[in-house]
Design a protein around this motif. Sequence first.
Motif, short mmCIF file in Angstrom:
data_model
loop_
_atom_site.label_atom_id
_atom_site.label_comp_id
_atom_site.label_asym_id
_atom_site.label_seq_id
_atom_site.Cartn_x
_atom_site.Cartn_y
_atom_site.Cartn_z
N LEU A 9 0.81 -1.21 0.00
CA LEU A 9 0.00 0.00 0.00
C LEU A 9 0.85 1.26 0.00
O LEU A 9 0.51 2.25 -0.64
CB LEU A 9 -0.91 0.01 1.23
CG LEU A 9 -2.08 -0.95 1.22
CD1 LEU A 9 -2.71 -1.00 2.60
CD2 LEU A 9 -3.09 -0.56 0.18
N LEU A 10 1.95 1.22 0.73
CA LEU A 10 2.76 2.42 0.92
C LEU A 10 3.62 2.77 -0.29
O LEU A 10 3.91 3.93 -0.54
CB LEU A 10 3.64 2.24 2.15
CG LEU A 10 4.32 3.46 2.74
CD1 LEU A 10 3.29 4.48 3.16
CD2 LEU A 10 5.16 3.06 3.93
N LEU A 11 4.00 1.78 -1.07
CA LEU A 11 4.93 2.04 -2.17
C LEU A 11 4.30 2.02 -3.56
O LEU A 11 4.62 2.88 -4.38
CB LEU A 11 6.07 1.03 -2.13
CG LEU A 11 7.04 1.18 -0.96
CD1 LEU A 11 8.12 0.12 -1.05
CD2 LEU A 11 7.65 2.55 -0.95
N LEU A 12 3.45 1.06 -3.85
CA LEU A 12 3.03 0.88 -5.24
C LEU A 12 2.23 2.05 -5.80
O LEU A 12 2.56 2.56 -6.88
CB LEU A 12 2.25 -0.42 -5.39
CG LEU A 12 3.10 -1.67 -5.34
CD1 LEU A 12 2.26 -2.90 -5.57
CD2 LEU A 12 4.23 -1.62 -6.33
N VAL A 71 -7.85 -0.37 -1.35
CA VAL A 71 -7.51 -1.43 -2.30
C VAL A 71 -8.51 -1.43 -3.47
O VAL A 71 -8.11 -1.57 -4.64
CB VAL A 71 -7.47 -2.80 -1.60
CG1 VAL A 71 -7.41 -3.94 -2.60
CG2 VAL A 71 -6.29 -2.87 -0.65
N ILE A 72 -9.78 -1.25 -3.18
CA ILE A 72 -10.78 -1.19 -4.25
C ILE A 72 -10.52 0.02 -5.14
O ILE A 72 -10.61 -0.07 -6.37
CB ILE A 72 -12.20 -1.17 -3.65
CG1 ILE A 72 -12.51 -2.53 -3.05
CG2 ILE A 72 -13.23 -0.79 -4.70
CD1 ILE A 72 -13.79 -2.59 -2.26
N ALA A 73 -10.16 1.16 -4.55
CA ALA A 73 -9.83 2.35 -5.35
C ALA A 73 -8.59 2.11 -6.21
O ALA A 73 -8.53 2.54 -7.36
CB ALA A 73 -9.61 3.55 -4.43
N SER A 74 -7.62 1.39 -5.68
CA SER A 74 -6.40 1.10 -6.44
C SER A 74 -6.70 0.18 -7.62
O SER A 74 -6.19 0.40 -8.73
CB SER A 74 -5.37 0.46 -5.51
OG SER A 74 -4.22 0.11 -6.23
N VAL A 75 -7.50 -0.84 -7.39
CA VAL A 75 -7.86 -1.74 -8.48
C VAL A 75 -8.69 -1.00 -9.54
O VAL A 75 -8.47 -1.16 -10.75
CB VAL A 75 -8.61 -2.98 -7.95
CG1 VAL A 75 -9.20 -3.80 -9.07
CG2 VAL A 75 -7.69 -3.83 -7.10
N ILE A 106 -4.88 -9.71 -7.50
CA ILE A 106 -4.04 -9.17 -6.43
C ILE A 106 -4.90 -8.43 -5.41
O ILE A 106 -4.70 -8.56 -4.20
CB ILE A 106 -2.94 -8.26 -7.01
CG1 ILE A 106 -1.93 -9.10 -7.78
CG2 ILE A 106 -2.26 -7.45 -5.92
CD1 ILE A 106 -0.91 -8.30 -8.54
N GLY A 107 -5.87 -7.66 -5.88
CA GLY A 107 -6.78 -6.97 -4.96
C GLY A 107 -7.56 -7.93 -4.09
O GLY A 107 -7.72 -7.71 -2.88
N ALA A 108 -8.04 -9.04 -4.68
CA ALA A 108 -8.78 -10.03 -3.90
C ALA A 108 -7.89 -10.70 -2.86
O ALA A 108 -8.31 -10.93 -1.72
CB ALA A 108 -9.38 -11.08 -4.83
N VAL A 109 -6.65 -11.00 -3.22
CA VAL A 109 -5.72 -11.61 -2.26
C VAL A 109 -5.41 -10.65 -1.13
O VAL A 109 -5.38 -11.04 0.05
CB VAL A 109 -4.43 -12.07 -2.99
CG1 VAL A 109 -3.34 -12.44 -1.99
CG2 VAL A 109 -4.73 -13.23 -3.92
#
Length: 128
Positions: A9-12, A71-75, A106-109
């Motif tokens: 979360l912090l880097l990608l 995570v949902i926003a990132s996906v 990846i988001g689901a995991v």
Amino acid sequence: MRCSLVTLLLLLEPLHFALVASRVLSTIAYRGLVAWLELGAHAVVAVLCVGAAAAFWNSGPGARRFVTFAVIASVARTIQSVYWSSLPDDTRPGDELYIALIAMVIGAVVLHSVRTTLPTTSPDSSSR
């Protein structure tokens, strides 16, 4: 597990935003309002992910919900930038579906890991 999720979360997302911004800022005036809005949305997702990483690391009361939203926003940002973007990208034609599927897996995991790592908190449990 906790350290790897925080690192993810912090880097990608901040690194992705920095790379996109560095490629676009010199020509963003020519790309129009949609490019500005899209770059702003990418910045908001990066900030959400950094905040979610801090909440997750500190096990804050709303950390599960915050990380889930980030995570949902990132996906969603990944899928949006692959299929519809006014910003330049290096995606080869035909790879869009694979990138979207990989982002969703990846988001689901990550969401499953968050759900099993952080305990649920209710408003009543904090007062006991």
